[in-house]
Design a protein around this motif. Structure first.
Motif, mmCIF file in Angstrom:
data_model
loop_
_atom_site.group_PDB
_atom_site.id
_atom_site.type_symbol
_atom_site.label_atom_id
_atom_site.label_comp_id
_atom_site.label_asym_id
_atom_site.label_seq_id
_atom_site.Cartn_x
_atom_site.Cartn_y
_atom_site.Cartn_z
ATOM 1 N N ALA A 83 1.249 15.619 -3.743
ATOM 2 C CA ALA A 83 0.049 15.355 -2.935
ATOM 3 C C ALA A 83 -0.169 13.862 -2.792
ATOM 4 O O ALA A 83 -0.520 13.363 -1.716
ATOM 5 C CB ALA A 83 -1.166 16.021 -3.575
ATOM 6 N N ARG A 84 0.051 13.185 -3.893
ATOM 7 C CA ARG A 84 -0.118 11.725 -3.847
ATOM 8 C C ARG A 84 0.932 11.092 -2.939
ATOM 9 O O ARG A 84 0.643 10.158 -2.202
ATOM 10 C CB ARG A 84 -0.039 11.168 -5.265
ATOM 11 N N LEU A 85 2.167 11.607 -2.990
ATOM 12 C CA LEU A 85 3.225 11.081 -2.117
ATOM 13 C C LEU A 85 2.909 11.380 -0.650
ATOM 14 O O LEU A 85 3.114 10.531 0.219
ATOM 15 C CB LEU A 85 4.580 11.662 -2.504
ATOM 16 N N ASP A 86 2.394 12.574 -0.388
ATOM 17 C CA ASP A 86 2.010 12.929 0.988
ATOM 18 C C ASP A 86 0.885 12.009 1.476
ATOM 19 O O ASP A 86 0.905 11.528 2.615
ATOM 20 C CB ASP A 86 1.560 14.388 1.070
ATOM 21 N N ASP A 87 -0.076 11.776 0.594
ATOM 22 C CA ASP A 87 -1.181 10.870 0.937
ATOM 23 C C ASP A 87 -0.649 9.456 1.187
ATOM 24 O O ASP A 87 -1.069 8.784 2.132
ATOM 25 C CB ASP A 87 -2.217 10.874 -0.198
ATOM 26 N N LEU A 88 0.282 9.038 0.339
ATOM 27 C CA LEU A 88 0.885 7.705 0.501
ATOM 28 C C LEU A 88 1.665 7.633 1.811
ATOM 29 O O LEU A 88 1.593 6.633 2.536
ATOM 30 C CB LEU A 88 1.771 7.406 -0.700
ATOM 31 N N ASP A 89 2.397 8.682 2.156
ATOM 32 C CA ASP A 89 3.125 8.733 3.428
ATOM 33 C C ASP A 89 2.165 8.618 4.612
ATOM 34 O O ASP A 89 2.419 7.871 5.573
ATOM 35 C CB ASP A 89 3.910 10.057 3.539
ATOM 36 N N THR A 90 1.063 9.341 4.545
ATOM 37 C CA THR A 90 0.072 9.307 5.617
ATOM 38 C C THR A 90 -0.511 7.909 5.760
ATOM 39 O O THR A 90 -0.640 7.376 6.868
ATOM 40 C CB THR A 90 -1.051 10.337 5.327
ATOM 41 N N ARG A 91 -0.833 7.323 4.610
ATOM 42 C CA ARG A 91 -1.390 5.966 4.652
ATOM 43 C C ARG A 91 -0.374 4.963 5.191
ATOM 44 O O ARG A 91 -0.723 4.075 5.976
ATOM 45 C CB ARG A 91 -1.845 5.542 3.256
ATOM 46 N N LEU A 92 0.884 5.076 4.756
ATOM 47 C CA LEU A 92 1.928 4.166 5.254
ATOM 48 C C LEU A 92 2.124 4.335 6.762
ATOM 49 O O LEU A 92 2.336 3.366 7.495
ATOM 50 C CB LEU A 92 3.239 4.397 4.505
ATOM 51 N N GLU A 93 2.064 5.567 7.220
ATOM 52 C CA GLU A 93 2.204 5.830 8.653
ATOM 53 C C GLU A 93 1.045 5.205 9.425
ATOM 54 O O GLU A 93 1.237 4.561 10.467
ATOM 55 C CB GLU A 93 2.251 7.343 8.888
ATOM 56 N N GLN A 94 -0.159 5.347 8.899
ATOM 57 C CA GLN A 94 -1.332 4.727 9.532
ATOM 58 C C GLN A 94 -1.205 3.203 9.514
ATOM 59 O O GLN A 94 -1.517 2.534 10.496
ATOM 60 C CB GLN A 94 -2.626 5.153 8.818
ATOM 61 N N LEU A 95 -0.723 2.686 8.363
ATOM 62 C CA LEU A 95 -0.530 1.241 8.254
ATOM 63 C C LEU A 95 0.514 0.768 9.259
ATOM 64 O O LEU A 95 0.352 -0.274 9.904
ATOM 65 C CB LEU A 95 -0.133 0.885 6.816
ATOM 66 N N GLY A 96 1.573 1.524 9.416
ATOM 67 C CA GLY A 96 2.610 1.197 10.408
ATOM 68 C C GLY A 96 2.038 1.184 11.816
ATOM 69 O O GLY A 96 2.347 0.299 12.631
ATOM 70 N N ASP A 97 1.188 2.177 12.120
ATOM 71 C CA ASP A 97 0.546 2.225 13.440
ATOM 72 C C ASP A 97 -0.356 1.010 13.654
ATOM 73 O O ASP A 97 -0.370 0.408 14.731
ATOM 74 C CB ASP A 97 -0.275 3.512 13.583
ATOM 75 N N GLU A 98 -1.091 0.642 12.608
ATOM 76 C CA GLU A 98 -1.966 -0.527 12.706
ATOM 77 C C GLU A 98 -1.156 -1.799 12.887
ATOM 78 O O GLU A 98 -1.519 -2.686 13.678
ATOM 79 C CB GLU A 98 -2.869 -0.627 11.462
ATOM 80 N N ILE A 99 -0.031 -1.898 12.163
ATOM 81 C CA ILE A 99 0.842 -3.075 12.311
ATOM 82 C C ILE A 99 1.394 -3.129 13.734
ATOM 83 O O ILE A 99 1.443 -4.195 14.356
ATOM 84 C CB ILE A 99 1.962 -3.052 11.254
ATOM 85 N N ASP A 100 1.804 -1.986 14.275
ATOM 86 C CA ASP A 100 2.290 -1.950 15.667
ATOM 87 C C ASP A 100 1.196 -2.403 16.635
ATOM 88 O O ASP A 100 1.454 -3.166 17.575
ATOM 89 C CB ASP A 100 2.755 -0.538 16.036
ATOM 90 N N LEU A 101 -0.032 -1.941 16.390
ATOM 91 C CA LEU A 101 -1.151 -2.341 17.241
ATOM 92 C C LEU A 101 -1.395 -3.854 17.129
ATOM 93 O O LEU A 101 -1.596 -4.537 18.134
ATOM 94 C CB LEU A 101 -2.411 -1.561 16.852
ATOM 95 N N ILE A 102 -1.337 -4.372 15.903
ATOM 96 C CA ILE A 102 -1.528 -5.819 15.697
ATOM 97 C C ILE A 102 -0.433 -6.599 16.409
ATOM 98 O O ILE A 102 -0.705 -7.624 17.046
ATOM 99 C CB ILE A 102 -1.581 -6.144 14.184
#
Length: 127
Positions: A12-31
């Motif tokens: 669950a923690r890894l899934d949460d971390l994956d979701t957060r990393l994906e969101q972070l990647g999206d934010e980095i792409d937006l930046i």
């Protein structure tokens, strides 16, 4: 089940971390997209500013040249005024001389007329 609980918790923690990393990647792409747009806008603004600076320099040159020409025109107008005043003074002297010459001629014509009248015995008709 105690053994599977830590594994489920880790997953669950890894899934949460994956979701957060994906969101972070999206934010980095937006930046990155925003940064790219900002760079383009900055380049456009710099080019526009350079054009404005060139235009201001050109306008400054035009104003400087017009100021020089205006000063030349002012000096020429002053010279023209001086020449005109001199011509007006000369014309006044010429009018005065013409009046004197006219009076001299009238006096001379009168003298000749009187002389001719005296030779003809006072008659105005020649014999």
């Amino acid at each position: 089940m105690t053994n599977s609980q830590p594994l489920d918790n880790t997953n669950a923690r890894l899934d949460d971390l994956d979701t957060r990393l994906e969101q972070l990647g999206d934010e980095i792409d937006l930046i990155r997209t925003i940064q790219t747009a900002n760079r383009r806008e900055l380049r456009f603004n710099s080019q526009s500013l350079a054009r404005v600076e060139r235009t201001i320099i050109e306008i400054g040159d035009i104003v400087r040249l017009q100021s020089i020409q205006a000063e030349r025109d002012r000096q020429q107008a002053e010279r023209d005024r001086q020449v005109l005043n001199q011509l007006i003074a000369e014309a006044a002297q010429d009018r005065q001389q013409v009046a004197i010459d006219r009076q001299v001629w009238q006096t001379e014509i009168r003298r000749i007329w009187e002389h001719l009248q005296g030779r003809n015995g006072g008659s105005s008709i020649s014999q």
